[in-house]
Enzyme design. Structure first.
Site, PDB file in Angstrom:
ATOM      1  N   ASP A 364      32.053  49.546  44.622  1.00 36.06           N
ATOM      2  CA  ASP A 364      31.192  48.554  44.917  1.00 36.06           C
ATOM      3  C   ASP A 364      29.840  49.239  45.332  1.00 36.06           C
ATOM      4  O   ASP A 364      29.809  50.540  45.637  1.00 36.06           O
ATOM      5  CB  ASP A 364      31.577  47.308  45.906  1.00 36.06           C
ATOM      6  N   PHE A 392      27.726  50.024  38.936  1.00 36.95           N
ATOM      7  CA  PHE A 392      28.615  49.752  37.624  1.00 36.95           C
ATOM      8  C   PHE A 392      27.881  49.704  36.596  1.00 36.95           C
ATOM      9  O   PHE A 392      28.497  49.906  35.392  1.00 36.95           O
ATOM     10  CB  PHE A 392      29.515  48.602  37.841  1.00 36.95           C
ATOM     11  N   ARG A 408      34.518  37.361  39.287  1.00 41.33           N
ATOM     12  CA  ARG A 408      33.267  36.706  39.445  1.00 41.33           C
ATOM     13  C   ARG A 408      32.011  37.677  39.335  1.00 41.33           C
ATOM     14  O   ARG A 408      30.997  37.579  40.029  1.00 41.33           O
ATOM     15  CB  ARG A 408      33.241  36.091  40.963  1.00 41.33           C
ATOM     16  N   HIS A 411      29.717  36.467  35.487  1.00 36.68           N
ATOM     17  CA  HIS A 411      28.877  35.226  35.367  1.00 36.68           C
ATOM     18  C   HIS A 411      27.425  35.420  36.164  1.00 36.68           C
ATOM     19  O   HIS A 411      26.528  34.612  36.083  1.00 36.68           O
ATOM     20  CB  HIS A 411      29.593  33.909  36.201  1.00 36.68           C
TER      21      HIS A 411
HETATM   22  C1  LIG Z   1      29.814  37.434  43.251  1.00 34.56           C
HETATM   23  S1  LIG Z   1      30.482  38.886  44.162  1.00 34.56           S
HETATM   24  C2  LIG Z   1      31.934  38.948  43.692  1.00 34.56           C
HETATM   25  C3  LIG Z   1      32.879  39.753  44.744  1.00 34.56           C
HETATM   26  C4  LIG Z   1      34.233  39.713  44.372  1.00 34.56           C
HETATM   27  N1  LIG Z   1      34.338  40.542  43.183  1.00 34.56           N
HETATM   28  C5  LIG Z   1      34.918  38.402  44.293  1.00 34.56           C
HETATM   29  O1  LIG Z   1      35.407  37.923  43.215  1.00 34.56           O
HETATM   30  O2  LIG Z   1      35.032  37.786  45.636  1.00 34.56           O
HETATM   31  C6  LIG Z   1      29.527  40.258  43.177  1.00 34.56           C
HETATM   32  C7  LIG Z   1      29.873  41.573  43.655  1.00 34.56           C
HETATM   33  O3  LIG Z   1      29.213  42.450  42.646  1.00 34.56           O
HETATM   34  C8  LIG Z   1      28.818  43.688  43.516  1.00 34.56           C
HETATM   35  N2  LIG Z   1      27.639  44.308  42.727  1.00 34.56           N
HETATM   36  C9  LIG Z   1      26.622  43.646  42.584  1.00 34.56           C
HETATM   37  N3  LIG Z   1      25.825  44.704  41.478  1.00 34.56           N
HETATM   38  C10 LIG Z   1      26.650  45.796  41.713  1.00 34.56           C
HETATM   39  C11 LIG Z   1      26.353  46.946  40.855  1.00 34.56           C
HETATM   40  N4  LIG Z   1      25.247  47.304  40.325  1.00 34.56           N
HETATM   41  N5  LIG Z   1      27.355  47.813  40.954  1.00 34.56           N
HETATM   42  C12 LIG Z   1      28.510  47.442  41.694  1.00 34.56           C
HETATM   43  N6  LIG Z   1      28.703  46.450  42.284  1.00 34.56           N
HETATM   44  C13 LIG Z   1      27.731  45.668  42.525  1.00 34.56           C
HETATM   45  C14 LIG Z   1      28.188  42.870  44.687  1.00 34.56           C
HETATM   46  O4  LIG Z   1      27.859  43.692  45.682  1.00 34.56           O
HETATM   47  C15 LIG Z   1      29.285  41.877  44.974  1.00 34.56           C
HETATM   48  O5  LIG Z   1      30.159  42.280  45.936  1.00 34.56           O
END
Ligand SMILES: C[S@@+](CC[C@H](N)C(=O)[O-])C[C@H]1O[C@@H](n2cnc3c(N)ncnc32)[C@H](O)[C@@H]1O
Length: 503
Positions: A364, A392, A408, A411
């Protein structure tokens, strides 16, 4: 048929052909879920269809051309005809406006026993047919149903009670619309008692309005009105002037397992106001949140720590289902799991808890990994888990694992951005590795308003996010080298979508 829409002649020919070839048993077999035993009380008498046109004579001619003998062109716009060589017929309504596709099967009851007729009606509803209006037709009652095959039930005699049961009370449409329009009042009422902390005050048992008013600093008579409204909605039990929690209201307790108190506060507060920008985003695009507040959600949270804490609390309310995910994954005994965008590591912690021989990595963004480290340690699997900081979209995802998770994440992003993430994950996956998405797919096979509501919520409160149908997930995966193999159900319409690297 001059003056009729294209296809009407074909629809009429289809209806005549079906009527000629099908008896009651065959017609019932066309209604999925309807037991064959209904044939004891029903007779398939005709097919009914509507066509667009100006002149019933066109239909009379068309029917004659198909071997039908018209026996009742009596009314201005309905033609009833018997199909030659068989006891059944067709009934054609000629409408000036657009007509429905296809025909519906009309069954006439062969009993006038009210109890049996109620049973037949209930059986058709149990089979998944939906009521679609009805009326008294002379000295008979007609009940229409929609489903994979549309059906009409003709009952002898006027049956007002069954008709009301089928169509709802006479003010049903107004009542249903009023319910929809006042939904915001419910949202605000729940948020108000959540802000007042009423549920926490009822943990040890019922209290009077005066007691609750004194403890929350509210006005007694006004609090009473609010509680009475919420009691009618199932949030509280009311016993005279004493209030206690229902199982629904208990979700507003601060210490409830999966407490929804912060969710109630944010849906009735920050995200309540962002919804006032819904029409704007539908007309002009972009995020309604940004239109209303002038900044994107995550910029707002960065600048407003109290709202950021509320958001975290609200998100935590929605994570209890993550503990159920491991049992839906075919976890190997040994191997590595990578949770891409794994946030605070709670899902990976649950997976490692269920698979003691597994190791795991949370991947992350840099500011999130500290929380991941802490939670994984707290969950007692820190020695088998790593946290890797990365993006990512730009950085390589840790390679060579047996199972990849994207929970998640999809979406939050538009298709093109998801494609970048999926290609990146795909590149890290060895042959035979599995990718599991955790999402709330819009299921055409199982209609539910919840994923559709969240689809709108994402449109309002994110820049480019939205829920996808199962098919859209399948296509997005396929376009990026992955095959969707299974969809496994989680509570609250969430699901695990299991995919494997193609080739
Ligand atoms: C809605 S949360 C989901 C967290 C976890 N997977 C869950 O289901 O509880 C979205 C996650 O994507 C991560 N995220 C957003 N942009 C990202 C990026 N460019 N690279 C890696 N992680 C990212 C955020 O930090 C966050 O932890």
């Amino acid at each position: 048929m001059p003056g009729t829409v294209t296809g009407a002649r074909r629809a009429l020919a289809d209806a005549v052909r079906f009527v000629r070839g099908a008896g009651t048993a065959e017609a019932l077999a066309r209604v999925p879920g309807a037991p064959a035993g209904l044939a004891r009380h029903l007779e398939f008498t005709h097919a009914a269809l509507a066509v667009t046109g100006d002149d019933v004579r066109d239909v009379v001619d068309a029917l004659a051309g198909l071997g039908g003998a018209v026996h009742d062109p009596g009314e201005a716009h309905v033609v009833r005809g018997r199909v030659e060589g068989c006891p059944r017929g067709v009934e054609v309504a000629v409408l000036p406006g657009p007509a429905a596709d296809g025909h519906r099967l009309v069954f006439t009851a062969t009993t006038d026993d009210d109890v049996l007729l109620r049973g037949v009606h209930a059986t058709l509803l149990d089979a998944g047919l939906r009521p679609d209006g009805g009326d008294h037709d002379g000295d008979a009652t007609s009940l229409r149903f929609r489903g994979p095959t549309d059906v009409e039930l003709r009952l002898p005699g006027r049956r007002p009670a069954l008709l009301t049961r089928h169509t709802g009370p006479p003010d049903r449409p107004q009542r249903a619309m009023l319910d929809l329009m006042t939904g915001a009042w419910r949202t605000r009422a729940v948020a108000a008692v959540a802000e007042l902390g009423v549920a926490d005050l009822l943990v040890d048992g019922p209290r009077t309005t005066a007691d609750l008013a004194a403890r929350t600093g509210a006005l007694e008579s006004r609090l009473h009105r609010l509680l009475a409204f919420l009691a009618a909605l199932g949030v509280f039990h009311r016993d005279g002037d004493r209030w206690s929690l229902t199982d629904v209201g208990a979700m507003l307790r601060r210490d409830a397992e999966g407490s929804q108190r912060d969710l109630a506060r944010i849906y009735g507060g920050l995200f309540y106001h962002s919804f006032t920008g819904l029409e704007h985003t539908v007309r002009a695009g972009g995020s309604a949140f940004e239109h209303v507040y002038g900044v994107r959600p995550f910029e707002h949270f960065a600048a407003n720590p109290a709202d950021a804490r509320l958001f975290e609390g609200a998100m935590a309310a929605g994570t209890s289902f993550l503990d159920l995910v491991p049992r839906l994954l075919d976890l190997p005994e040994r191997g590595t799991v990578v949770d891409v965008g794994g946030g605070d590591g709670r899902l990976l912690g649950a997976v490692l808890g269920a698979g003691p021989g597994l190791r795991g990595i949370v991947f992350d963004r840099p500011h999130v990994v500290a929380a991941g480290r802490r939670v994984l340690d707290e969950l007692g699997c820190g020695d088998r888990a790593e946290v890797v900081a990365g993006d990512f979209f730009h950085d390589p995802v840790p390679a060579g694992a047996d199972l990849y998770l994207l929970s998640r994440i999809m979406h939050d992003w538009a298709d093109e951005r998801c494609a970048v993430i999926l290609r990146n994950v795909r590149a890290a996956m060895p042959r035979g590795a599995v990718l599991a998405l955790v999402e709330r797919p819009i299921r055409e096979d199982r209609p539910s308003p919840l994923p559709l509501a969240f689809n709108v919520h994402m449109m309002v409160n994110t820049v480019e996010g939205g829920e996808r149908t199962t098919e859209q997930h399948r296509d997005l995966l396929a376009a990026n080298g992955l095959t969707l193999e299974d969809v496994r159900d989680l509570p609250l319409d969430m699901a695990v979508l299991v995919a494997r690297a193609t080739g």
